[in-house]
Each structure stands twice: as C-alpha cells, then as structure tokens.
Design an enzyme around this catalytic site. Structure first.
Site, PDB file in Angstrom:
ATOM      1  N   HIS A 194     -10.910  -1.619   2.212  1.00  0.00           N
ATOM      2  CA  HIS A 194     -11.241  -0.555   1.620  1.00  0.00           C
ATOM      3  C   HIS A 194     -12.202  -0.575   0.418  1.00  0.00           C
ATOM      4  CE1 HIS A 194      -9.149   3.516   0.773  1.00  0.00           C
ATOM      5  NE2 HIS A 194     -10.079   3.681   1.496  1.00  0.00           N
ATOM      6  N   ASP A 211      -0.161  -0.797  -4.741  1.00  0.00           N
ATOM      7  CA  ASP A 211      -1.744  -0.274  -5.129  1.00  0.00           C
ATOM      8  C   ASP A 211      -1.584   1.185  -6.076  1.00  0.00           C
ATOM      9  OD1 ASP A 211      -1.459   1.141  -2.872  1.00  0.00           O
ATOM     10  OD2 ASP A 211      -3.394   1.199  -2.288  1.00  0.00           O
ATOM     11  N   ASN A 212      -0.486   1.870  -5.631  1.00  0.00           N
ATOM     12  CA  ASN A 212      -0.261   3.115  -6.188  1.00  0.00           C
ATOM     13  C   ASN A 212       1.050   3.659  -5.933  1.00  0.00           C
ATOM     14  OD1 ASN A 212      -2.517   3.913  -3.851  1.00  0.00           O
ATOM     15  ND2 ASN A 212      -0.367   4.828  -3.850  1.00  0.00           N
ATOM     16  N   CYS A 258      -5.384   4.462  -3.435  1.00  0.00           N
ATOM     17  CA  CYS A 258      -6.078   3.152  -2.845  1.00  0.00           C
ATOM     18  C   CYS A 258      -7.194   2.356  -3.380  1.00  0.00           C
ATOM     19  CB  CYS A 258      -5.967   3.256  -1.442  1.00  0.00           C
ATOM     20  SG  CYS A 258      -4.712   3.894  -0.642  1.00  0.00           S
ATOM     21  N   ASP A 301       0.863  -1.164   0.123  1.00  0.00           N
ATOM     22  CA  ASP A 301      -0.088  -0.072   0.031  1.00  0.00           C
ATOM     23  C   ASP A 301       1.039   1.321  -0.050  1.00  0.00           C
ATOM     24  OD1 ASP A 301      -2.036   1.722   0.156  1.00  0.00           O
ATOM     25  OD2 ASP A 301      -2.694   0.867   1.952  1.00  0.00           O
ATOM     26  N   ASP A 302       0.608   2.105  -1.124  1.00  0.00           N
ATOM     27  CA  ASP A 302       1.581   3.182  -1.371  1.00  0.00           C
ATOM     28  C   ASP A 302       3.067   3.126  -1.212  1.00  0.00           C
ATOM     29  OD1 ASP A 302      -0.850   4.438  -0.964  1.00  0.00           O
ATOM     30  OD2 ASP A 302      -0.111   6.058   0.556  1.00  0.00           O
TER      31      ASP A 302
HETATM   32 CA    CA Z   1      -2.441   3.013  -1.405  1.00  0.00          CA
END
Ligand code: CA
Length: 468
Positions: free
Chosen positions: A147, A291-292, A89, A49-50
C-alpha cells in the site's frame, strides 16, 4: 542476479561478525548460553490493519481472546497511549517506514492501485527503514500488505526489502486472487518476490506461515521482518475454522471480525513459537500495533475512545501498541506517555546500531531509554496530525489536545480529565488554544501539499462472507 550479489556483498562485508554469530547460534542450539550482545537484534514489526483500540485482550477486549498478542504486552511493554501518525492506512505506513511525518513528503492520502501511476506512492527520495537496516547488515523481508505504491519503482523489492510475500495494493480478498492481468485491487495476484504465485490458504494463515518461514530461513543472521497483515480490514471474510470459535457473537460483522482477529492471533503465536524454538526471543525486538483506529461500522470497537478510523479523535489514532524484547526490556510494564508509530524507525535503528539519515528531519525518537526508565522525560513535547492537506488537524501536548475539523473552530480537550473527548474546553483555556494553534502553524509550514489524492472507496459488501 542482483539479489545474489547483494547477499554475497553482505557476507563479505560482515564475514567476521557473521562467523561469530554463527558460532554463538550453534552454541545456543546445543544449550550453551549465547554471549551477551553477541549479535545485532532481529527486528519484527507486526502491523494489524484497522484493528480497534478495544479489540485485543491486552486493551480490555472480552469477546475476542488474543492470548498471543497479549503475551507481547505481558512479556514486554504495553503503551497505553500508543498513537499512529494518521487515521488511515497508507499515510501511517509511509510514516512508519520513514520515521517522518508523512506530510513532509506529500504522502497524506491513500495511493490508488494503478501500476502506471508513478506519483501515487512513497516517494523514492525517501529513505526507508529496511534500507537503513540493510546498511547495518540486516536481511529484510516484508510479508503482507504494501500500500505504498503500485508502480514498479515503488515495489517493496525496490524500497529496501530483500524478500517479499504479499500484495502491493491497499486491501485484498482473503480467499481469492486471480492470475496475472487482474486489475481489480482486491483480487490482484499474491506475489512472492514480485512474481505472481497461486495461494490456496486463507490469506491471514498464508501470511503467518510465510512470516514464520522467513524467521526460520534467516535465523543465523540479523533480520528485519515487516509483517503487515491486512486483517482485520474489510472484506470481513473468515473460514469456518475461526468463525466456529465465536458461536455467541450474534452480529455477523462482529463475528467475522472476531474470527479474523483470532486467525491473526494464531499467526502471531506461530511466529512467537518459531522465535522460542530457535532461541531467538532475547535477540529479537517485536513491535505490535495497528495502522489506525477501528471502523466501527465494520465490526470494530475502540473502547471508550471517541470516533474511529478516519477521525482525529482518539478512536482514529490511538491503537493497541506493545513491544517485547525478552531479557532486555521490562516485562509487564505499562508506559503511559504518548508514543507514536514514527518512533519505531528510530527505535529499530538504535537497536541495530544503524545510522539514521543525517540529511533530513527524523520525527520519531528511540523509545528504548524511555521504556528502560533511563529517560524520565516524555519522548515528545508535542505531536501533530494533518489530514486533507490541512482541512483537519490535531495537536497533542501533555494533557491537552486540539482537534480542528473542517471549517469549525479548534476544539480543546483535556485528555487527563476527559479521555473520551466529550467536552470542548477551548473557551476556558484560550492561552492553551493559542499556543497549540501556533505550534501547529509552525509545523504546518514545514509540510508540503498532498502529492496525490485518495481513490474513491471500493464498493461496499453487503455482509460478511463465509467460506471453508
Ligand atoms: Ca488501515
């Protein structure tokens, strides 16, 4: 017991095949060679995540060792242009689990955490990958961040997962979770199968423990595990055990981020070790990606790429991305054509021999023939991004990329000559601009407006926390 019934139905429906699988497993456990293609492969998606493009070893990171993540690329395929369908996200996750551009069904923002909000979440009319794989006889589990909506009908157990461990919001404190009744998103209870549980371990370690346990529990049957770490997303929190590995990193945010990645990498090591011990490596397709892109103000880096999380420049949408399937896919191969997170859906379905939904457009493609060099053509003629309901967009076609931001004119970049997106060449290539803008307009007509807005960002922490 609906879950028990489901499991019994599953066993009855596949009893002959399962008996064969169990026999093959038993043989393998005693050293015999399992018969080829004796079973459907297990499928594991590991999502960070990130995580920035520059922050794993296999993408050139030098200050954070990630030997276990690197081993996926080393024993498999590294996608040097691995993209995600959104620069933040929740929309990426909606696309990942449906194989569809998430703007087709209005999932263009982050859902706010509100169990009474029935709109803010992955629409229940969408078909998820675990639903597809369950029909092909898979047991399905999610560990980590959801999420995709907090209302009861959006819960992972209602969206195709047999088992769940984690939290339903968009982020979480790594040390604290309050009992039932807590409504602040980052402190909501950690759940096991929808029920609050007390979790004492550092959250990343807990997710790793649960992922390895899932694999061990289901070693005898084809399984799908979606391991969605919230690391290294904020809050930047890590125990001393991991912080102590980075005495030379002075910036406190970068040091905490590095420690969080180190924990994640250890966890992936645990999971890969479980596969190895169970002799499941050649029966398991393992994807890893973020995810990004990385938020640079929170300790992340994106290598040479321009921009970061939230941006449609490459730093926001190009991520560490690799796959392994021992004895089935090439080892140590680089694949350079653009691929996108949407492709995991079709790839997993193909590996499982599962039927794709026929009543809707699936945008991702099966990557297996491409990485096996059976198909020389690129997986995608063009790729598209849209944020803010069309406020910004991007189009990728071969070497060319259009980026339009806000009220500005579309900018054109030649990613072969200019991978850092430093020079807008729109004036020199009006025909390319016209073609890509027309392609965007046609794609955009297939989309719907955003179903819900993103919530205001959570209050900012002053600095990284340290705990034992
Ligand atoms: Ca993210």
């Amino acid at each position: 017991m609906a879950r028990g019934q489901t499991r019994r139905e599953f066993v009855e429906a596949t009893v002959a095949g399962l008996a064969g699988v169990l026999a093959a497993r038993g043989g393998a456990a005693f050293g015999a060679e399992p018969p080829p293609a004796a079973r459907k492969p297990n499928i594991i998606f590991i999502l960070a995540d990130d995580l920035g493009s520059g922050d794993v070893g296999f993408m050139g990171c030098e200050d954070i060792p990630t030997p276990n993540l690197d081993s996926i690329a080393k024993h498999g395929v590294r996608f040097t242009c691995g993209l995600v369908s959104h620069p933040f996200c929740s929309p990426t996750r909606a696309g990942l689990l449906t194989g569809r551009y998430q703007q087709r069904f209005g999932h263009e923002n982050n859902p706010r955490y509100d169990p009474s909000d029935h709109k803010a979440g992955l629409p229940v009319s969408e078909i998820t990958l675990p639903q597809v794989l369950k029909q092909a006889g898979y047991v399905t589990g999610i560990v980590g961040k959801w999420h995709l909506g907090a209302a009861p009908e959006h819960h992972p157990l209602k969206r195709g997962f047999d088992e769940q461990f984690g939290f339903v919001g968009g982020g979480h404190n790594y040390f604290k979770a309050n009992p039932a009744g807590e409504t602040r998103e980052y402190l909501i209870p950690i759940e096991r199968n929808g029920q609050p549980v007390e979790e004492k371990e550092y959250l990343t370690d807990a997710f790793s423990r649960e992922a390895a346990a899932f694999v061990r529990r289901h070693a005898a049957k084809p399984f799908f595990l979606y391991l969605a770490y919230n690391a290294p997303h904020t809050p930047l929190e890590a125990p001393d055990k991991y912080l102590a590995r980075f005495p030379k990193i002075e910036d406190p945010s970068r040091r905490a981020y590095a420690a969080m990645m180190s924990a994640l990498d250890d966890g992936v090591g645990l999971l890969l070790a479980a596969l190895r011990e169970l002799k499941l490596e050649s029966d398991t397709l393992v994807f890893f990606l973020s995810d990004n892109g990385g938020p640079t103000r929170y300790g992340a880096t994106n290598g040479i790429l321009r921009g970061g999380k939230g941006a449609l420049h490459e730093g926001g949408i190009r991520v560490p991305f690799a796959v392994q399937w021992r004895d089935r896919l090439p080892e140590g191969k680089d694949y350079a054509q653009p691929v996108i997170s949407l492709d995991l859906f079709a790839t997993a379905a193909a590996a499982a021999g599962a039927q794709l939904p026929a009543d809707r457009k699936i945008d991702g493609v099966n990557l297996l023939p491409h990485v096996l060099s059976e198909k020389a053509t690129p997986p995608h003629e063009r790729l598209f991004w849209r944020t803010g309901g069309g406020t910004s967009y991007a189009v990728r076609e071969g070497r060319w990329k259009i980026v339009k931001t806000g009220l500005g004119d579309p900018m054109l970049y030649d990613l072969e000559a200019d991978p850092r997106e430093t020079t807008n060449v729109a004036d020199a290539q009006p025909d390319v601009v016209k073609r890509l803008v027309a392609a965007y307009d046609a794609w955009n007509k297939e989309l719907v407006p955003p179903l819900f807005d993103s919530p205001a960002p959570p209050p900012k922490k002053k600095g990284p926390e340290r705990k034992k």
